[in-house]
Design an enzyme around this catalytic site. Structure first.
Site, short mmCIF file in Angstrom:
data_model
loop_
_atom_site.label_atom_id
_atom_site.label_comp_id
_atom_site.label_asym_id
_atom_site.label_seq_id
_atom_site.Cartn_x
_atom_site.Cartn_y
_atom_site.Cartn_z
CD GLU A 5 -2.92 1.13 2.35
OE1 GLU A 5 -3.68 1.89 2.49
OE2 GLU A 5 -2.42 0.61 3.47
CE LYS A 31 -7.54 1.83 3.54
NZ LYS A 31 -6.10 2.41 4.13
CB CYS A 37 -4.74 -1.38 4.50
SG CYS A 37 -3.83 -1.22 5.84
#
Length: 293
Positions: free
Chosen positions: A81, A152, A193
């Site tokens: 990331e 995300k 994440c």
């Protein structure tokens, strides 16, 4: 004695074949899925050194690591990331770029094509056509074609008093889509994440046929030790699938965001099949899929 791990995926099953880690990482051999009639997917998780403010240097480093992973036979390479920018809300706008079309995604397309690999490009700050900034993972095929783009969904806004405060939403906007792409090895799902903390997203990817979930992530030294491995194992066990993660290495600068590292491969039984520590390096693994089952 060799050990064969299998998990039912409807008309298809997955079995861990071999996994090994490079450099100082431990290695171990399990039954070769090719001997069982299955195909192997060789993956490489690039735990890059923590990125600095020099974007061009970050891109050059990532390109070199993708090339090295491809040279060792990887077919699917995963970057961490936010590998092209310091992990700081204030840095995201400065390092943001178009995806595709920016310097980072252009390099990734070329690296995938030159190495003949599937490249899950971790994530980079994306400047959208709407002017907003997203934390975005771009996926490229071995021909260099952009085959998927995941923004995300769940932004990392956290306040642990006395430990860490971070607000991605100060400069980033969340995405709103489930991301799945097809490969010759089956469907693969992408999250980034904090997305891993929300089981329904993984369940949606699994329901769309994914037997491998990939989460580039940058957990930190506060949340990483208690939660990073636990969440990976939970998502793998929940969905009876493989989960792989790629993290940045921990920086040497104590003032920088302290990423936890520990890039890992998790099996469908929720067991840790390969992992590492805080340092830069690459974890190599082979996942076997038996299409006959």
């Amino acid at each position: 004695m060799s050990l064969l791990l299998k998990a039912s995926f409807g008309r298809r099953s997955a079995a861990l074949a071999v996994f090994a880690a490079t450099s100082h990482y431990s290695s171990r051999r399990l039954t070769n899925a090719a001997e069982e009639g299955g195909d192997l997917l060789r993956v490489a998780l690039c735990q890059l050194k923590a990125p600095g403010a020099d974007k061009a240097a970050n891109i050059k480093h990532a390109e070199a690591e993708v090339k090295a992973a491809a040279a060792k036979g990887a077919q699917l390479v995963v970057l961490p990331e936010v590998w092209n920018s310091p992990y700081a809300a204030s840095s995201f706008p400065e390092h943001a770029e178009l995806v595709p079309g920016g310097e980072s995604s252009t390099m990734m397309a070329e690296a995938a094509r030159n190495g003949r690999v599937w490249l899950v490009g971790g994530s980079v700050p994306e400047r959208g056509e709407d002017g907003k900034i997203y934390n975005t993972c771009a996926v490229f095929s071995p021909s260099g074609e952009l085959v998927a783009k995941h923004r995300k969904v769940h932004l990392f806004d956290i306040d642990v008093p006395g430990r860490i405060t971070f607000r991605e939403s100060d400069t980033l906007t969340g995405g709103d889509k489930v991301t799945v792409f097809d490969t010759p090895f089956g469907k693969i799902g992408i999250g980034i994440c904090y997305d891993m903390r929300f089981p329904h997203l993984s369940a949606l990817m699994r329901a769309r046929g994914c037997s491998l979930l990939v989460f580039p992530g940058a957990f930190n030294t506060t949340t990483g030790p208690p939660h990073f491995e636990l969440l990976q194992r939970a998502r793998a066990l929940d969905n009876q699938c493989f989960v792989v993660t790629a993290s940045p290495a921990r920086p040497t600068d104590p003032e920088a965001y302290q990423s936890w590292g520990h890039s890992s491969v998790i099996g469908p039984w929720g067991d840790v099949l390969a992992t590492t520590g805080h340092e830069p390096g690459t974890v190599h693994a082979e996942l076997g899929y038996d299409a006959r089952r």
